[in-house]
Design an enzyme around this catalytic site. Structure first.
Site, PDB file in Angstrom:
ATOM      1  N   ASP A  17      36.279  37.746  55.890  1.00 28.64           N
ATOM      2  CA  ASP A  17      36.287  39.019  55.116  1.00 28.64           C
ATOM      3  C   ASP A  17      36.584  40.316  56.286  1.00 28.64           C
ATOM      4  OD1 ASP A  17      35.917  40.932  53.013  1.00 28.64           O
ATOM      5  OD2 ASP A  17      34.521  39.216  52.040  1.00 28.64           O
ATOM      6  N   ASP A  59      42.212  41.762  48.588  1.00 27.21           N
ATOM      7  CA  ASP A  59      41.186  42.259  47.780  1.00 27.21           C
ATOM      8  C   ASP A  59      41.357  43.650  47.405  1.00 27.21           C
ATOM      9  OD1 ASP A  59      38.884  42.038  46.462  1.00 27.21           O
ATOM     10  OD2 ASP A  59      37.533  42.019  48.143  1.00 27.21           O
ATOM     11  N   ARG A  84      42.756  39.702  43.804  1.00 22.02           N
ATOM     12  CA  ARG A  84      41.747  40.264  42.648  1.00 22.02           C
ATOM     13  C   ARG A  84      42.507  40.948  41.465  1.00 22.02           C
ATOM     14  NH1 ARG A  84      36.487  43.407  44.115  1.00 22.02           N
ATOM     15  NH2 ARG A  84      37.884  45.040  44.063  1.00 22.02           N
ATOM     16  N   ASP A 143      33.790  39.734  41.562  1.00 22.74           N
ATOM     17  CA  ASP A 143      32.633  39.921  42.194  1.00 22.74           C
ATOM     18  C   ASP A 143      31.290  39.434  41.007  1.00 22.74           C
ATOM     19  OD1 ASP A 143      33.684  40.579  44.335  1.00 22.74           O
ATOM     20  OD2 ASP A 143      33.398  42.620  44.214  1.00 22.74           O
ATOM     21  N   HIS A 191      32.068  31.640  47.846  1.00 23.91           N
ATOM     22  CA  HIS A 191      31.725  32.915  48.469  1.00 23.91           C
ATOM     23  C   HIS A 191      30.609  33.617  48.369  1.00 23.91           C
ATOM     24  CE1 HIS A 191      33.238  36.509  50.248  1.00 23.91           C
ATOM     25  NE2 HIS A 191      33.621  37.179  49.047  1.00 23.91           N
TER      26      HIS A 191
END
Length: 793
Positions: free
Chosen positions: A279, A392, A451, A467, A525
């Site tokens: 990340d 992302d 995303r 998320d 994740h």
């Protein structure tokens, strides 16, 4: 109506004029007595088949089209909290209503954390399509999330249709139904009293700007609608086989030593995985395309260590760029004028992970080409061929922007963000995928996770549900969320296993692995602030349960790969609702706690806390289904109660199918490349059994460019199982062979003979379990890419 386009898709046939008068025309659609009736005053379109109205446009008179205006500065300016929208063209919304007689079930318009069957919105908020970075989203809610695909499917026992509202502005969808809210008693009363009211669903689409550009897909079958939509936006990209395996991620693995320790932990605990992810903390100060010089000083050594084990890595590259004069990426984008502009003409800047950031204008093809070039090995320092990419925050996320996104009056060339907002993430993923292809000279298939998405994003990679949280409702909602995406072309979908926010109980974590193992994109994740949750950190019993779930995924990779091959060629969803295969079975129309993989595997994950049993619906009158774990046979068209324990993953194989598996699970999918196949043949009393076997190199475009693949038909009838070539023009060889054949629902033969094209015959060893009617043929030993037949006598 110069700014309206309505297109009806069925087959490519010319329209012909049947009649006309001063108020309209009647056109033939060229098939099955289908007609398009266009009325002028009031404006209305009706699509008919025989005497039946399939769909009407503007039957409720809700067509609206606010034209652009030349205004004085500030005339239509609006404020939202501390933000201002200048609205230089004034109100510019559009709207149109659609009526669907005979329809009670509509689906699609992702992304929403809601049931598969869309709810009516009377008395509440419409479904909203506006790509946003949503913090801890709510479930069972029509609120906007990260992606937007303005496609709705309607389904009844008679017909499936689709509506594609091609508009990338903020969009709202209102749904009403004349049967909504009726109790079971009320429905029975209608039946007893002979109520003649035809069910009808009415849908209104409203977009903030743009034109009315609508494609109507007339089906009539679900498969037809999928093909019609694929003809407009393309099919799912065919991923590398390894991308269908298991992915290990968290925000963040700390440094190279941490990566090596996690990698070794999987080997120490005999759990396979293919990708480890990094990340944002891996970068040098959130400058993408860079590495933290202290934590990741030798990225190629790290990548080579993974490559030696035939594993891979994904690094994050977000589309917000740190404004820093010492940062090469920023300097080049600014010097080339590639940033999105503010309403005043300067570079648009906002706050994101690096602090003050610029936002590249991915709608500009020159910008996309430059971005793609940054993935070249000589540009992205430290990258190697086993490193792939995660986009992302591509809604785009702007921490200090309205609703945490870009201002609507920001400019992409001459276009406002309000006009194309939902396309931004699509273009980010496209440019990145093109970069990964280009770096290999067009040889290697890319893998890119994004995303935010829009119609057509399926051509460039995978998406996930964003998320989520470590809560049981988030586990449950992952099923309808992925089913909804599959219906509108995006098959490569998954949810963060374990939940991104918060910490799951061990039971929830195990159940999530068991569910994720049977969803297309399989990645664990976790948030930066959560405790570590690698699979071996919860005691040996839970480690064993997670290991078993992951190993089931790896054993099924040949079937997953075959499903994605078909999705790539035909647009058929990989993970699909039961009604897709059983379109006349009304019991399936609202189901979203179980699903099919292809047409031959039915999965009902355990998603209830403390569950000791569940009820699965096995569809198909006259069908049989086999429990893949116990080989127990069950009849179709029944609700089957299944006692469950913490180790249970209820999965059933359809009678009449043949599914290939690989029983020798190794540390990664690439290590299993040349391993043998086991064929599971599930017999049916009502049909022969058939299946397929698809093999290629697993990672290049050679399957398409050079026809280098194996595609075989597996067929069982009259006590003979055969393998025949489905692609005579293809050229590929494999070292894999057929190791075992398991026939479910079989009778005991006196002998089993293998016949090959060279005329040789050999007797096969076999075992027969009379209590379960399972016949196991051992060591056929024949190459998986050649013709052969096994005859049972």
């Amino acid at each position: 109506f110069n700014s309206m386009c309505v297109c009806a898709l069925r087959r490519q046939r010319a329209l012909s004029l049947l009649s006309q008068d001063e108020n309209g025309v009647v056109l033939s659609l060229g098939a099955d007595s289908q007609r398009l009736i266009v009325s002028a005053k009031p404006f209305r379109l009706d699509i008919m088949e025989g005497r039946e109205v399939l769909l009407s446009l503007n039957s409720r008179g809700l067509l609206a089209f606010e034209h652009l205006r030349i205004l004085e500065d500030g005339m239509w300016e609006e404020t939202f909290k501390s933000h201002t929208d200048s609205k230089p063209n004034g109100p510019s919304s559009i709207s149109l209503d659609f009526s669907l007689p005979g329809v009670e079930n509509v689906y699609g318009i992702p992304e929403h954390a809601d049931s598969l069957k869309l709810k009516t919105t009377d008395g509440g908020d419409p479904y909203r399509l506006f790509n946003l970075d949503v913090f801890q989203y709510e479930v069972f809610n029509p609120m906007a999330l990260y992606g937007a695909i303005p496609v709705m499917l309607s389904h009844s026992a008679q017909r499936t249709m689709g509506i594609f509202w091609l508009n990338a502005a903020e969009t709202w969808v209102d749904i009403s139904s004349n049967t909504a809210g009726k109790t079971v008693f009320g429905q029975m009363l209608d039946y007893v009293q002979g109520s003649s009211e035809t069910p009808q669903t009415d849908v209104r689409w409203i977009s903030e700007s743009g034109i009315i550009d609508v494609f109507i897909m007339l089906g009539p079958t679900p498969t037809d609608v999928f093909s019609q939509y694929a003809s407009l936006t393309g099919t799912q990209a065919f991923p590398p086989l390894s991308a269908l395996a298991y992915h290990q991620c968290r925000w963040n693995y700390n440094d190279q030593e941490d990566v090596a320790a996690v990698d070794q932990g999987f080997d120490d605990h005999d759990i396979p995985y293919d990708f480890i992810w990094l990340d944002i903390e891996h970068t040098d100060g959130k400058r993408y395309f860079t590495w933290d010089p202290h934590k990741f000083p030798q990225p190629k050594d790290m990548l080579q260590g993974l490559l030696d084990k035939r594993r891979k890595m994904v690094t994050i590259v977000d589309p917000h760029i740190k404004v820093d004069s010492s940062y090469k990426i920023h300097n080049e984008i600014r010097s080339k004028g590639f940033y999105v502009k503010s309403k005043d003409g300067g570079d648009y800047e906002g706050w994101c992970w690096p602090g003050n950031s610029g936002y590249p204008d991915f709608t500009n093809p020159e910008m996309r080409a430059w971005w793609a070039s940054m993935f070249a090995y000589d540009q992205y320092e430290g990258s190697m061929e086993n490193m792939y990419t995660w986009n992302d925050m591509n809604e785009p996320s702007v921490f200090n922007g309205p609703e945490v996104t870009m201002h609507k009056d920001a400019l992409h060339g001459n276009w406002e963000n309000r006009d194309l907002h939902n396309l931004y993430g699509f273009y980010v993923q496209r440019a990145t995928a093109e970069g990964l292809i280009e770096r290999s000279g067009g040889v290697e298939r890319p893998f890119v996770l994004a995303r935010a998405f829009f119609a057509g994003s399926q051509r460039y990679g995978a998406v996930w549900t964003g998320d989520n949280a470590a809560e049981w409702d988030h586990l449950k909602i992952s099923i309808p969320m992925c089913l909804s995406l599959g219906l509108v072309g995006v098959s490569f979908c998954g949810a963060d296993v374990g939940g991104f926010f918060k910490s799951p109980s061990t039971e929830l974590l195990v159940r999530w692995y068991q569910t994720g193992a049977y969803q297309p994109f399989f990645r664990a994740h976790a948030h930066l602030d959560t405790p570590r949750r690698e699979p071996w950190l919860f005691g040996p019993e839970n480690t064993a349960l997670i290991r078993e779930a992951v190993r089931q995924r790896y054993a099924l990779l040949p079937y997953w790969y075959q499903l994605f091959y078909h999705a790539h060629h035909s647009g058929q969803p990989v993970m699909r609702p039961l009604w897709v295969e059983y379109p006349q079975d009304t019991a399936t129309f609202s189901m979203d706690d179980q699903f099919l993989l292809g047409r031959d595997l039915l999965v009902h994950p355990v998603t209830e806390e403390g569950a000791r049993g569940l009820t699965a619906y096995l569809p198909g009158k006259g069908e049989v289904w086999f429990d893949v774990h116990t080989f127990q046979k069950h009849n179709g068209a029944q609700n089957l109660y299944i006692p469950v324990t913490i180790s249970s993953i209820p999965v059933f194989q359809r009678g009449g199918s043949i599914i290939p598996r690989k029983a020798r699970v190794r540390r990664s999918s690439s290590c299993m490349e040349h391993d043998p196949y086991t064929l599971f043949v599930a017999l049916s009393p009502k049909r022969f059994a058939q299946g397929e076997l698809y093999i290629d190199d697993g990672h290049t475009f050679n399957f398409d460019k050079h026809k280098q693949f194996i595609h075989r038909r597996l067929f069982f009838a009259n006590n003979a199982l055969s393998s025949r070539n489905l692609a005579p023009g293809s050229q590929f060889t494999t070292f894999s062979w057929i190791e075992k054949i398991v026939i479910l629902g079989a009778s005991k033969p006196s002998k089993a003979t293998l016949k090959t094209p060279d005329g040789k015959e050999s007797l096969l060893e076999f075992d027969f379990d009379a209590s379960m009617s399972v016949l196991t043929l051992r060591k056929p030993g024949v190459n998986a890419g050649v013709d052969w037949t096994v005859v049972l006598q």
